[in-house]
Motif scaffolding. Sequence first.
Motif, PDB file in Angstrom:
ATOM      1  N   VAL B 145       0.853  -1.183   0.000  1.00  0.00           N
ATOM      2  CA  VAL B 145       0.000   0.000   0.000  1.00  0.00           C
ATOM      3  C   VAL B 145       0.896   1.242   0.000  1.00  0.00           C
ATOM      4  O   VAL B 145       1.827   1.345   0.796  1.00  0.00           O
ATOM      5  CB  VAL B 145      -0.926  -0.006   1.245  1.00  0.00           C
ATOM      6  N   ARG B 146       0.620   2.136  -0.929  1.00  0.00           N
ATOM      7  CA  ARG B 146       1.449   3.341  -1.058  1.00  0.00           C
ATOM      8  C   ARG B 146       1.178   4.303   0.094  1.00  0.00           C
ATOM      9  O   ARG B 146       0.027   4.664   0.361  1.00  0.00           O
ATOM     10  CB  ARG B 146       1.112   3.997  -2.410  1.00  0.00           C
ATOM     11  N   ARG B 147       2.244   4.743   0.777  1.00  0.00           N
ATOM     12  CA  ARG B 147       2.147   5.776   1.819  1.00  0.00           C
ATOM     13  C   ARG B 147       3.246   6.794   1.533  1.00  0.00           C
ATOM     14  O   ARG B 147       4.400   6.594   1.927  1.00  0.00           O
ATOM     15  CB  ARG B 147       2.404   5.174   3.204  1.00  0.00           C
ATOM     16  N   GLY B 148       2.903   7.837   0.764  1.00  0.00           N
ATOM     17  CA  GLY B 148       3.897   8.873   0.446  1.00  0.00           C
ATOM     18  C   GLY B 148       5.006   8.319  -0.419  1.00  0.00           C
ATOM     19  O   GLY B 148       4.746   7.805  -1.505  1.00  0.00           O
ATOM     20  N   ASP B 149       6.258   8.378   0.066  1.00  0.00           N
ATOM     21  CA  ASP B 149       7.393   7.965  -0.767  1.00  0.00           C
ATOM     22  C   ASP B 149       7.791   6.500  -0.529  1.00  0.00           C
ATOM     23  O   ASP B 149       8.874   6.086  -0.886  1.00  0.00           O
ATOM     24  CB  ASP B 149       8.590   8.886  -0.535  1.00  0.00           C
ATOM     25  N   HIS B 150       6.909   5.761   0.132  1.00  0.00           N
ATOM     26  CA  HIS B 150       7.215   4.335   0.277  1.00  0.00           C
ATOM     27  C   HIS B 150       5.943   3.491   0.246  1.00  0.00           C
ATOM     28  O   HIS B 150       4.829   4.009   0.312  1.00  0.00           O
ATOM     29  CB  HIS B 150       8.011   4.085   1.568  1.00  0.00           C
ATOM     30  N   GLY B 176      -2.993  -3.165  -6.892  1.00  0.00           N
ATOM     31  CA  GLY B 176      -4.232  -2.620  -7.455  1.00  0.00           C
ATOM     32  C   GLY B 176      -5.428  -2.897  -6.572  1.00  0.00           C
ATOM     33  O   GLY B 176      -5.358  -3.641  -5.598  1.00  0.00           O
ATOM     34  N   ALA B 177      -6.519  -2.287  -6.942  1.00  0.00           N
ATOM     35  CA  ALA B 177      -7.770  -2.515  -6.231  1.00  0.00           C
ATOM     36  C   ALA B 177      -8.223  -3.952  -6.445  1.00  0.00           C
ATOM     37  O   ALA B 177      -7.829  -4.592  -7.418  1.00  0.00           O
ATOM     38  CB  ALA B 177      -8.839  -1.554  -6.740  1.00  0.00           C
ATOM     39  N   ALA B 178      -9.050  -4.453  -5.545  1.00  0.00           N
ATOM     40  CA  ALA B 178      -9.450  -5.851  -5.575  1.00  0.00           C
ATOM     41  C   ALA B 178     -10.193  -6.222  -6.860  1.00  0.00           C
ATOM     42  O   ALA B 178     -10.131  -7.360  -7.308  1.00  0.00           O
ATOM     43  CB  ALA B 178     -10.319  -6.167  -4.360  1.00  0.00           C
ATOM     44  N   ASP B 179     -10.896  -5.244  -7.463  1.00  0.00           N
ATOM     45  CA  ASP B 179     -11.678  -5.593  -8.647  1.00  0.00           C
ATOM     46  C   ASP B 179     -10.878  -5.501  -9.948  1.00  0.00           C
ATOM     47  O   ASP B 179     -11.395  -5.778 -11.014  1.00  0.00           O
ATOM     48  CB  ASP B 179     -12.924  -4.680  -8.727  1.00  0.00           C
ATOM     49  N   VAL B 180      -9.626  -5.118  -9.859  1.00  0.00           N
ATOM     50  CA  VAL B 180      -8.793  -5.024 -11.067  1.00  0.00           C
ATOM     51  C   VAL B 180      -8.352  -6.435 -11.475  1.00  0.00           C
ATOM     52  O   VAL B 180      -8.105  -7.286 -10.610  1.00  0.00           O
ATOM     53  CB  VAL B 180      -7.552  -4.137 -10.807  1.00  0.00           C
ATOM     54  N   LYS B 181      -8.310  -6.656 -12.811  1.00  0.00           N
ATOM     55  CA  LYS B 181      -7.874  -7.958 -13.326  1.00  0.00           C
ATOM     56  C   LYS B 181      -6.503  -8.303 -12.710  1.00  0.00           C
ATOM     57  O   LYS B 181      -5.595  -7.473 -12.696  1.00  0.00           O
ATOM     58  CB  LYS B 181      -7.772  -7.870 -14.849  1.00  0.00           C
ATOM     59  N   SER B 182      -6.394  -9.547 -12.243  1.00  0.00           N
ATOM     60  CA  SER B 182      -5.253  -9.923 -11.412  1.00  0.00           C
ATOM     61  C   SER B 182      -3.881  -9.511 -11.955  1.00  0.00           C
ATOM     62  O   SER B 182      -3.083  -8.910 -11.238  1.00  0.00           O
ATOM     63  CB  SER B 182      -5.266 -11.430 -11.211  1.00  0.00           C
ATOM     64  N   GLN B 183      -3.610  -9.834 -13.239  1.00  0.00           N
ATOM     65  CA  GLN B 183      -2.266  -9.535 -13.772  1.00  0.00           C
ATOM     66  C   GLN B 183      -1.956  -8.055 -13.759  1.00  0.00           C
ATOM     67  O   GLN B 183      -0.803  -7.662 -13.761  1.00  0.00           O
ATOM     68  CB  GLN B 183      -2.118 -10.013 -15.233  1.00  0.00           C
ATOM     69  N   GLU B 184      -2.974  -7.232 -13.811  1.00  0.00           N
ATOM     70  CA  GLU B 184      -2.751  -5.792 -13.947  1.00  0.00           C
ATOM     71  C   GLU B 184      -2.697  -5.078 -12.610  1.00  0.00           C
ATOM     72  O   GLU B 184      -2.830  -3.861 -12.545  1.00  0.00           O
ATOM     73  CB  GLU B 184      -3.845  -5.193 -14.847  1.00  0.00           C
ATOM     74  N   ALA B 185      -2.555  -5.858 -11.533  1.00  0.00           N
ATOM     75  CA  ALA B 185      -2.507  -5.241 -10.202  1.00  0.00           C
ATOM     76  C   ALA B 185      -1.256  -5.671  -9.451  1.00  0.00           C
ATOM     77  O   ALA B 185      -1.211  -5.648  -8.242  1.00  0.00           O
ATOM     78  CB  ALA B 185      -3.759  -5.619  -9.427  1.00  0.00           C
ATOM     79  N   ILE B 186      -0.238  -6.072 -10.212  1.00  0.00           N
ATOM     80  CA  ILE B 186       0.968  -6.602  -9.568  1.00  0.00           C
ATOM     81  C   ILE B 186       2.146  -5.664  -9.828  1.00  0.00           C
ATOM     82  O   ILE B 186       2.315  -5.154 -10.945  1.00  0.00           O
ATOM     83  CB  ILE B 186       1.247  -8.035 -10.078  1.00  0.00           C
ATOM     84  N   THR B 187       2.946  -5.470  -8.792  1.00  0.00           N
ATOM     85  CA  THR B 187       4.092  -4.556  -8.895  1.00  0.00           C
ATOM     86  C   THR B 187       5.366  -5.298  -8.478  1.00  0.00           C
ATOM     87  O   THR B 187       5.321  -6.208  -7.653  1.00  0.00           O
ATOM     88  CB  THR B 187       3.839  -3.313  -8.011  1.00  0.00           C
ATOM     89  N   PHE B 188       6.479  -4.899  -9.093  1.00  0.00           N
ATOM     90  CA  PHE B 188       7.768  -5.558  -8.894  1.00  0.00           C
ATOM     91  C   PHE B 188       8.631  -4.681  -7.985  1.00  0.00           C
ATOM     92  O   PHE B 188       9.038  -3.584  -8.381  1.00  0.00           O
ATOM     93  CB  PHE B 188       8.429  -5.723 -10.268  1.00  0.00           C
TER      94      PHE B 188
END
Lengths: 375, 401
Positions: B145-150, B176-188
């Motif tokens: 979860v994004r909180r400012g710069d981290h 991403g939000a829970a309703d977003v298609k799974s692959q499009e809610a992933i971050t590296f």
Amino acid sequence: MDLSYSEEQLLLKDSVSRFVARSYEFNRRRDNLHSSLGYSAENWALFAELGWLMIPFDEEDGGLGGSAVDLMILMEEFGKGLVVEPFLATTVLAGGLVAALGSDRQKGDYLSPVIDGAMQLAACYIEPDSRYCLSRVTTKAVRDGGGYVISGKKCVVLNGGHAENYLVVARTSGDSNDQSGISCFIVPNGVSGLSVDNYRMNDGVPAADLVFTDVRVPESSVLGAIGDGFKALESVVARATFAACAESVGIMDELLNKTVEYTKTRKQFGVPISSFQALQHRMVDMFIACEQSRSMLLMAACELDQGSESSLKAVSATKARVGQAARLVGQEAVQIHGGIGITDELDISHYFKRLTSIENLFGSVDYHVGRYMSA
Amino acid sequence: MNAELSSDDLDFQDEVRRFLGSELPDDIRGRVESGGRLSKEQHVRWQKVVYERGWAGVNWPRQYGGTGWTPVQKHIFEKECARAYAPEFISFGLKMVGPVIYTFGTDEQKQRFLPSILSSDTWWCQGYSEPNAGSDLVALTTTAVRRGDHYVVNGAKTWTTYAHRADWMFCLVRTGAADVKSQEAITFLLIDMTSPGITVSPIITLDGAHEVNEVFLNDVKVPVDNRIGEENKGWSYAKFLLNHERTNIAKVAISRQRLSQLKSLLLVTPDGLGGFLSDDPAFSRKLAELEIELKALEFTELRTLSALSTGESPGPQSSILKVCGTEVAQRIDELFVEAAGMAGLPYRPDHYLGNAEVDQAGCVESYVNRTPWYFNNRKASIYGGSNEIQKNIIAKTVLGI
């Protein structure tokens, strides 16, 4: 290192593939196979015209000096179409023996017409109790006056019914398993004392069993040095074995493609059967078998073209691996097609039968694993 | 068509052989030859030797300190390393996150991370699998979860190889939000393993080794600067990584070396009849069939290599390399255990896990690590996308089903 085809080889592949697409519609093939000849004389003339019958022979013998890779390309495409013209029997096997052993004059009499498409030959080297062993020769050729008298039995002679001349492997000295004392003779069809029993193999391809009873041939019929024919026989049969492996790979590719396509259109339980994972994984196993076989074929082609000493070992390894793959791909293609796969009407069963013939032709998996181990 | 090496490549092969002959430390070579496990110190020491020679970045482009080698040169290097019993490089930095960073990272990230990957000063682990996201990786639930710069990261990763030895972890997290298609809610994300809130818990595998771990992340703060590329695009970077450098995935060279080692062992393994196992026809036959399969695999790999060398796409046959490579490797493992006979029964952790010297001349001793390795290497057909998942992929991408 470069395992790609040259421009010329791509052209050859394209040319054979177009021939198959144009002239090998399934019912037309069946009519040709069921004719008394067992193939199309018109197609054979076309092969000559296109220069395909020249490919395996040296330029000085009137050939094109083609490589093992060229032979592989031709046979693989033939396999895809289940081509029935006797290229393996006349050109690779019998023609190969004439090229390896014949004098200039014999090449003029027997090889040139083969290359021109004007003569059919057949190689007689398998006997009822020889199984796959090339040195197991009990047919005898005994010197008599100015010639030889041949007696013995030869079986499963490919193209044996319509060949105008036979290349007959016979023993002129030694015991029945010796590699020395094996000689090769050219014997015309219709000679006195020769009886020919024609039949079709399970794949529909014509073959024959021959009985030689005191068949007299002149001195001029001896091909190569007396008693010294084994090495040539072994290397010609190895090349034919390699060619048959290439035919198998073409057949397996076709079976895989046809099976995959069938599962996409055949519906059961309201869905295409290709959606079933049990079938998907089996088709992937077929794909793996095809690709590993093709890799072995390329390996053997490189070894043959390099003329390396291990080329016989390479061919045996290839025949063994291709044989295992053939069993899997043939059976799975039939199984995945279901009932329609076991009918005569559909081409699948015909590919399966040809593939099964080749599995034993020139030696089974077990035989070639054994040869690989002892080489 | 030919399978021969060019004279330049033969020269290169000589150069690699000379290097390995003079620079590979005896203790490290001995561990690999005996099938024992290497310490971190041994891995690092060897990679530093290779790094000093400029060869650590086998697959990397020259601008990032890589070798810039041709596909054939890379193949030769890996083949010669296997022949010499050099250890494989740990892949998480060099083969996995390194290429992701130099392909998708910022200049700052490249400068910060790449040099220490090459020199082996920083060790990486891979935060992909989770307790409920294995083959179905996209089902992962670790959140950021994004909180400012981290970001604040919470969740659990598992089967994390060398998490206990690693300085950093590259990690897939859900943003991403829970309703977003799974692959499009992933971050590296790149996560410092010393961050507060990270707990590493060992998983002991069936061979008694500590290789994999569970990693728990509890309110772990990760600076946004440690994100690779864009938020929610992580799946595409992960896929790039999975598809990167498939050529050595079959491990043909290592299998070949192990098979030849097995053949040498058979010559001195008693058959109980006064002779040796090398004369046993049933065993020899199994060995011959495996050798043929390996030959096929070798040429499947060379076909891929040949295509890559001429700038073509690797071809559909490259998709079978992982399945076939692991199957062959595991069959070799089995034959070692079969050949060992009773000598395969004793478990000797001092030899396998520790650093006890293994006497290669004594037959019983040289089989000592083979059974634990057989057990350990059952992983090969499970990790990196199990062989069943590989077959799903082949069915879809190659057969078009």
